[in-house]
Design an enzyme around this catalytic site. Structure first.
Site, mmCIF file in Angstrom:
data_model
loop_
_atom_site.group_PDB
_atom_site.id
_atom_site.type_symbol
_atom_site.label_atom_id
_atom_site.label_comp_id
_atom_site.label_asym_id
_atom_site.label_seq_id
_atom_site.Cartn_x
_atom_site.Cartn_y
_atom_site.Cartn_z
ATOM 1 N N THR A 39 -7.220 2.078 9.503
ATOM 2 C CA THR A 39 -7.388 2.647 10.845
ATOM 3 C C THR A 39 -8.244 1.762 11.731
ATOM 4 O O THR A 39 -7.958 1.596 12.924
ATOM 5 C CB THR A 39 -7.997 4.060 10.744
ATOM 6 O OG1 THR A 39 -7.128 4.881 9.947
ATOM 7 C CG2 THR A 39 -8.150 4.687 12.116
ATOM 8 N N ASP A 71 0.830 -1.207 0.000
ATOM 9 C CA ASP A 71 0.000 0.000 0.000
ATOM 10 C C ASP A 71 0.864 1.257 0.000
ATOM 11 O O ASP A 71 1.938 1.279 0.617
ATOM 12 C CB ASP A 71 -0.900 -0.035 1.240
ATOM 13 C CG ASP A 71 -2.046 0.951 1.181
ATOM 14 O OD1 ASP A 71 -2.469 1.303 0.062
ATOM 15 O OD2 ASP A 71 -2.537 1.361 2.256
#
Length: 286
Positions: free
Chosen positions: A232, A82
């Site tokens: 998150t 990522d």
């Protein structure tokens, strides 16, 4: 089934109008838990690693974990790097066996971003891997990459030219989404997703999935957001689960690490399974 190319996962998801959870793991426990959730829900899943995670654990250890944990797995899975602006890390991960990479050159002028992305796509193809592209930085800092400053949004023509010329397999536009925890409900530009998909036919990656509503997910997935990133939420689940268990352990004076690991793994698995249900990918394994 088992480890498959990213494009195979996201192309089918876009055709059948569901989203695939793309979840950033931080260690062996979270990798195993996310994979367990995929098996439990019969869902494809994209396991993601940040550059920070690659550097802290090391690519050879991560790929060994990945190969051991996916041996014989009966759902489609892919390993993705990522938000990586570092070409050397991209080369390292592709050589080790990552299935796809996000070359994040969004801080560069579009022309230079395109030039280098073309090179990354060619490099990835040599390994049978795929590439996600980005020309506008998604607001928010994630694992040391990014900025809290909103980036300039490019025209549709610029985005389409980038996708078609670079040959990327997935595209991550800025649509009002952000990394981290949203301080207010975001106003998302779903029409921009529809316009890019209609012009290119390329699946869209939705970044900043943590905190979006079911209605927002449903709308954006229907428009072509086949890859939905969650980072998150995993970090919060992982750390609050550890904290809750350790507080109870301190109260009782009982210190049992295996029980801690089991407790945290269950919470992370439940979190990942919940996103598979919300994105409509449960029961989609083929």
């Amino acid at each position: 089934m088992g480890v498959v190319p990213l494009k195979e996962i996201v192309d089918r998801a876009m055709r059948e109008h569901y989203g695939v959870p793309a979840i950033n793991i931080v260690n062996d426990l979270t990798m195993e838990s996310v994979l367990a959730a995929a098996v439990e829900r019969r869902s494809p899943v994209i396991v993601q690693t940040s550059v920070k995670t690659v550097r802290s654990i090391r690519s050879d250890v991560l790929i060994a974990m990945w190969k051991a944990m996916t041996a014989g797995i009966e759902v489609p899975v892919s390993l993705h790097l990522d938000h990586c602006p570092d070409r050397a890390v991209i080369t390292e991960c592709l050589a080790k066996g990552w299935n796809s990479v996000l070359f994040d050159a969004s801080t560069l002028p579009v022309e230079e971003n395109l030039r280098q992305t073309i090179e990354v796509v060619a490099e990835a193809r040599a390994y049978g891997a795929h590439v996600e592209g980005e020309i506008e930085a998604i607001t928010g800092v994630e694992d040391g990459v990014g900025s809290d400053e909103a980036s300039h949004r490019q025209t549709l023509e610029t985005s389409v030219h980038f996708v078609e010329t670079s040959g990327v397999d997935v595209f991550a536009p800025s649509i009002g989404n952000a990394h981290g925890v949203y301080s207010a409900e975001p106003h998302l530009d779903g029409q921009r997703v529809s316009d890019i998909v209609a012009a290119t036919g390329v699946p869209i990656a939705l970044h900043g999935g943590t905190g979006l509503t079911d209605a927002q997910f449903t709308d954006l997935i229907a428009r072509g957001c086949a890859k939905v990133n969650v980072s998150t939420a995993l970090k919060i689940t992982y750390m609050t689960s550890n904290l809750a268990f350790l507080r109870e352990a301190e109260t009782q004076g009982k210190w049992d690490p295996p029980s801690l690991f089991k407790h945290v793994a269950a919470d992370v698995t439940a979190m990942a399974a919940g996103y598979a249900d919300r994105f409509g990918s449960s029961g989609r394994a083929w």
